[in-house]
Design an enzyme around this catalytic site. Sequence first.
Site, PDB file in Angstrom:
ATOM      1  N   ASP A   1       0.875  -1.175   0.000  1.00  7.71           N
ATOM      2  CA  ASP A   1       0.000   0.000   0.000  1.00  7.71           C
ATOM      3  C   ASP A   1       0.916   1.230   0.000  1.00  7.71           C
ATOM      4  OD1 ASP A   1       0.930   0.272   2.596  1.00  7.71           O
ATOM      5  OD2 ASP A   1      -1.043   0.233   3.551  1.00  7.71           O
TER       6      ASP A   1
ATOM      7  N   HIS B   1       9.659 -24.000   9.833  1.00  6.91           N
ATOM      8  CA  HIS B   1       8.701 -24.609  10.754  1.00  6.91           C
ATOM      9  C   HIS B   1       7.241 -24.434  10.332  1.00  6.91           C
ATOM     10  CE1 HIS B   1      11.466 -24.899  14.564  1.00  6.91           C
ATOM     11  NE2 HIS B   1      12.022 -25.407  13.475  1.00  6.91           N
TER      12      HIS B   1
ATOM     13  N   HIS C   1       6.575 -30.723  12.365  1.00  6.18           N
ATOM     14  CA  HIS C   1       6.160 -29.476  11.700  1.00  6.18           C
ATOM     15  C   HIS C   1       5.082 -29.751  10.662  1.00  6.18           C
ATOM     16  CE1 HIS C   1       9.079 -27.448  13.995  1.00  6.18           C
ATOM     17  NE2 HIS C   1      10.114 -28.066  13.431  1.00  6.18           N
TER      18      HIS C   1
HETATM   19  C1  RB5 Z   1      -1.269   3.116   6.502  1.00  9.16           C
HETATM   20  O1  RB5 Z   1      -1.165   4.342   7.136  1.00  9.16           O
HETATM   21  C2  RB5 Z   1      -0.968   1.989   7.478  1.00  9.16           C
HETATM   22  O2  RB5 Z   1      -1.994   1.889   8.410  1.00  9.16           O
HETATM   23  C3  RB5 Z   1      -0.785   0.673   6.743  1.00  9.16           C
HETATM   24  O3  RB5 Z   1       0.238   0.808   5.810  1.00  9.16           O
HETATM   25  C4  RB5 Z   1      -0.406  -0.511   7.603  1.00  9.16           C
HETATM   26  O4  RB5 Z   1       0.653  -0.210   8.452  1.00  9.16           O
HETATM   27  C5  RB5 Z   1      -1.517  -1.172   8.313  1.00  9.16           C
HETATM   28  O5  RB5 Z   1      -1.363  -2.178   8.996  1.00  9.16           O
END
Ligand code: RB5
Length: 150
Positions: free
Chosen positions: A8, A98, A134
């Site tokens: 993201d 594992h 495992h």
């Molecule tokens: C984005 O600000 C942030 O929340 C996202 O990249 C992530 O860390 C969420 O778990």
Amino acid sequence: MKVAIGCDHGGINLKPVLVDYLEKKGIEFKDFGTYDKASTDYNEYAEAVSNAVASGEFDKGILICGTGIGMSIVANKIKGIRCGHCHDVFSAKMTRLHNDANVLALGERVVGPGLMVEIVDAFLSTEFSYDERHMRRVDKIKAIENKNFK
Ligand code: RB5
């Protein structure tokens, strides 16, 4: 080996380092986005990468967000995915040995580029141990999935 990757906006600065590593190693990969710094939801990239791995089209997945937490939570909701959220080399190695993890989640706001490359390298180069204990534990994870997920 084919690797699906995604991030993201929180992982957008580290992903080029990952791409550079994969290219230098000659590892085939597909980037499922995001492709710019605009704020977006980690959910869709984690789901896309995880589905690509769960379907068998890709062998491994690597996800980067700010902390790696959101990505790992989503990835572990997908049937067939065992996502390790690792910020050290030892854990990355052990989650392969594992847990037979098939997805790695990383946080750009937690690790720097040098450490990330070492973590990724350990994750991609370590095979599952196939030790009986495992295998039994991974089978128990799969049994929980089969009880709770369609
Ligand atoms: C984005 O600000 C942030 O929340 C996202 O990249 C992530 O860390 C969420 O778990």
